[in-house]
Design an enzyme around this catalytic site. Structure first.
Site, PDB file in Angstrom:
ATOM      1  N   ARG A 101       4.358  51.387  14.722  1.00  0.00           N
ATOM      2  CA  ARG A 101       2.669  53.115  13.618  1.00  0.00           C
ATOM      3  C   ARG A 101       3.391  54.458  13.382  1.00  0.00           C
ATOM      4  O   ARG A 101       3.027  54.298  12.618  1.00  0.00           O
ATOM      5  CB  ARG A 101       1.953  53.364  15.059  1.00  0.00           C
ATOM      6  N   GLU A 139       8.598  56.376  21.295  1.00  0.00           N
ATOM      7  CA  GLU A 139       7.527  57.116  22.420  1.00  0.00           C
ATOM      8  C   GLU A 139       8.191  57.038  23.755  1.00  0.00           C
ATOM      9  O   GLU A 139       9.566  56.082  23.989  1.00  0.00           O
ATOM     10  CB  GLU A 139       6.636  56.544  22.787  1.00  0.00           C
ATOM     11  N   ASN A 157      -4.887  53.063  20.378  1.00  0.00           N
ATOM     12  CA  ASN A 157      -5.010  54.458  20.708  1.00  0.00           C
ATOM     13  C   ASN A 157      -6.617  54.178  20.757  1.00  0.00           C
ATOM     14  O   ASN A 157      -7.142  54.856  21.797  1.00  0.00           O
ATOM     15  CB  ASN A 157      -5.031  55.347  19.293  1.00  0.00           C
ATOM     16  N   ARG A 187       1.774  63.758  14.865  1.00  0.00           N
ATOM     17  CA  ARG A 187       1.418  62.120  15.467  1.00  0.00           C
ATOM     18  C   ARG A 187       2.095  60.553  14.128  1.00  0.00           C
ATOM     19  O   ARG A 187       0.980  61.293  13.145  1.00  0.00           O
ATOM     20  CB  ARG A 187       1.302  61.781  16.168  1.00  0.00           C
ATOM     21  N   HIS A 188       1.956  59.424  14.416  1.00  0.00           N
ATOM     22  CA  HIS A 188       1.545  58.202  13.720  1.00  0.00           C
ATOM     23  C   HIS A 188      -0.292  58.545  13.491  1.00  0.00           C
ATOM     24  O   HIS A 188      -1.009  58.877  14.348  1.00  0.00           O
ATOM     25  CB  HIS A 188       1.531  57.410  14.185  1.00  0.00           C
ATOM     26  N   HIS A 201       5.668  60.913  18.534  1.00  0.00           N
ATOM     27  CA  HIS A 201       4.728  60.319  19.059  1.00  0.00           C
ATOM     28  C   HIS A 201       4.804  61.305  19.914  1.00  0.00           C
ATOM     29  O   HIS A 201       4.821  62.442  19.996  1.00  0.00           O
ATOM     30  CB  HIS A 201       5.462  59.030  19.791  1.00  0.00           C
TER      31      HIS A 201
HETATM   32  O1  F6P Z   1      -1.135  57.337  24.089  1.00  0.00           O
HETATM   33  C1  F6P Z   1      -0.758  57.422  23.022  1.00  0.00           C
HETATM   34  C2  F6P Z   1       0.941  58.206  23.827  1.00  0.00           C
HETATM   35  O2  F6P Z   1       1.928  58.044  23.092  1.00  0.00           O
HETATM   36  C3  F6P Z   1       0.988  56.933  24.652  1.00  0.00           C
HETATM   37  O3  F6P Z   1       1.914  56.106  24.370  1.00  0.00           O
HETATM   38  C4  F6P Z   1       2.464  57.802  26.008  1.00  0.00           C
HETATM   39  O4  F6P Z   1       2.173  56.405  26.915  1.00  0.00           O
HETATM   40  C5  F6P Z   1       1.314  58.530  26.167  1.00  0.00           C
HETATM   41  O5  F6P Z   1       0.758  59.371  24.880  1.00  0.00           O
HETATM   42  C6  F6P Z   1       2.440  59.805  26.951  1.00  0.00           C
HETATM   43  O6  F6P Z   1       1.861  61.234  26.713  1.00  0.00           O
HETATM   44  P1  F6P Z   1       1.023  61.315  28.604  1.00  0.00           P
HETATM   45  O7  F6P Z   1       2.768  61.400  29.128  1.00  0.00           O
HETATM   46  O8  F6P Z   1       0.302  61.979  28.229  1.00  0.00           O
HETATM   47  O9  F6P Z   1       0.394  59.653  29.063  1.00  0.00           O
END
Ligand code: F6P
Length: 261
Positions: A123, A143, A78, A71-72, A209
């Site tokens: 990022r 992402e 975050n 990941r970044h 991501h």
């Molecule tokens: O929180 C970081 C992230 O990369 C968000 O940008 C993204 O929506 C999420 O994680 C994805 O994870 P989850 O599907 O568990 O919400």
């Protein structure tokens, strides 16, 4: 002893020859890879999936290489618990970028023997800067698109859109954010990335991501697609995958301790 190894290999081929039955052209559709893909023969194939399979099989190879997934570095979203967006790296994320560069230099030397891929978002691009190598930004590695929830925290979504929050909790794999994406959608758009990853003969570092890396990881480790939304892909950790004939060896390398040095 190389001679003994070659003899052993020829002996093994003789065993295969005893049981091998060549498929006939009148026996229906087939794809035949000859000499580990030096030639590919296609017979009576029709339809979308079979033609996708042809290009998939054409791109498989036996060269040893590594796939690093990370990941970044930590972003300002975050820290505040916000999802999506296009935020900058936080100071700790910048320091991770330098740790990652030190790790890559140590493992590969300064030669360009590794391809670096990022998403198109700041990022991941910023995380690659310290590597001082060319990197390729892929839109397909962006992402998961959180649609109308982009930029919100999970608590804000829970309060403002309780039905959406509950629907995602019920079926995180199929749930599609309004005007955004589901995990299923993410997997579909990763198709060209996966094909290109299979094709690469050199090692590849993918800086992307959480959701996207869950999907890539599930593909290489042969986990069911529906497990994707729950797979742990921690920050500041490189997941090293070494693909081989019948699977993938895996190692997780946390780089956070380097931050303190
Ligand atoms: O929180 C970081 C992230 O990369 C968000 O940008 C993204 O929506 C999420 O994680 C994805 O994870 P989850 O599907 O568990 O919400």
């Amino acid at each position: 002893d190389p001679e003994a190894a070659a003899d052993d290999f020829r002996h093994r081929i003789k065993h295969y020859e005893k049981t091998y039955e060549q498929v006939g052209d009148d026996e229906g559709g087939y794809i035949r890879r000859v000499d580990a893909g030096a030639r590919v023969e296609v017979n009576q194939l029709q339809g979308y999936l079979p033609s996708r399979l042809v290009s998939f099989l054409m791109n498989l190879h036996l060269s040893e290489r590594l796939i690093w997934l990370t990941r970044h570095g930590e972003s300002i979203y975050n820290i505040s618990g916000r999802i999506g967006g296009d935020p900058d790296l936080a100071p700790r994320g910048e320091r991770f970028a330098r740790s990652l560069a030190a790790f890559v230099h140590q493992r590969t030397g300064h030669a360009n023997g590794i391809a670096v891929w990022t998403s198109s978002l700041k990022r991941t691009v910023r995380t690659a800067v310290a590597l001082e190598r060319p990197s390729l930004p892929w839109r397909a590695l962006d992402e998961i698109d959180a649609g109308v929830c982009d930029g919100m925290t999970y608590d804000e979504i829970h309060t403002a859109m309780p039905d959406e929050y509950a629907a995602r909790a019920r079926d995180k794999f199929r749930y599609r954010y309004p005007r955004g994406e589901s995990y299923q959608d993410v997997i579909q758009r990763l198709d060209p990335v996966i094909l290109e990853l299979e094709r690469q003969q050199c090692s590849v570092l993918v800086i992307a991501h959480q959701a996207v890396l869950r999907a890539l990881y599930a593909y290489f480790t042969e986990l069911p697609a529906e497990d994707c939304p729950f797979l742990p892909v921690p920050m500041h950790t490189v997941i090293e995958l070494r693909p081989h004939a019948y699977g993938c060896d895996e190692r997780r390398i946390p780089l956070a301790p380097l931050l303190e040095q």
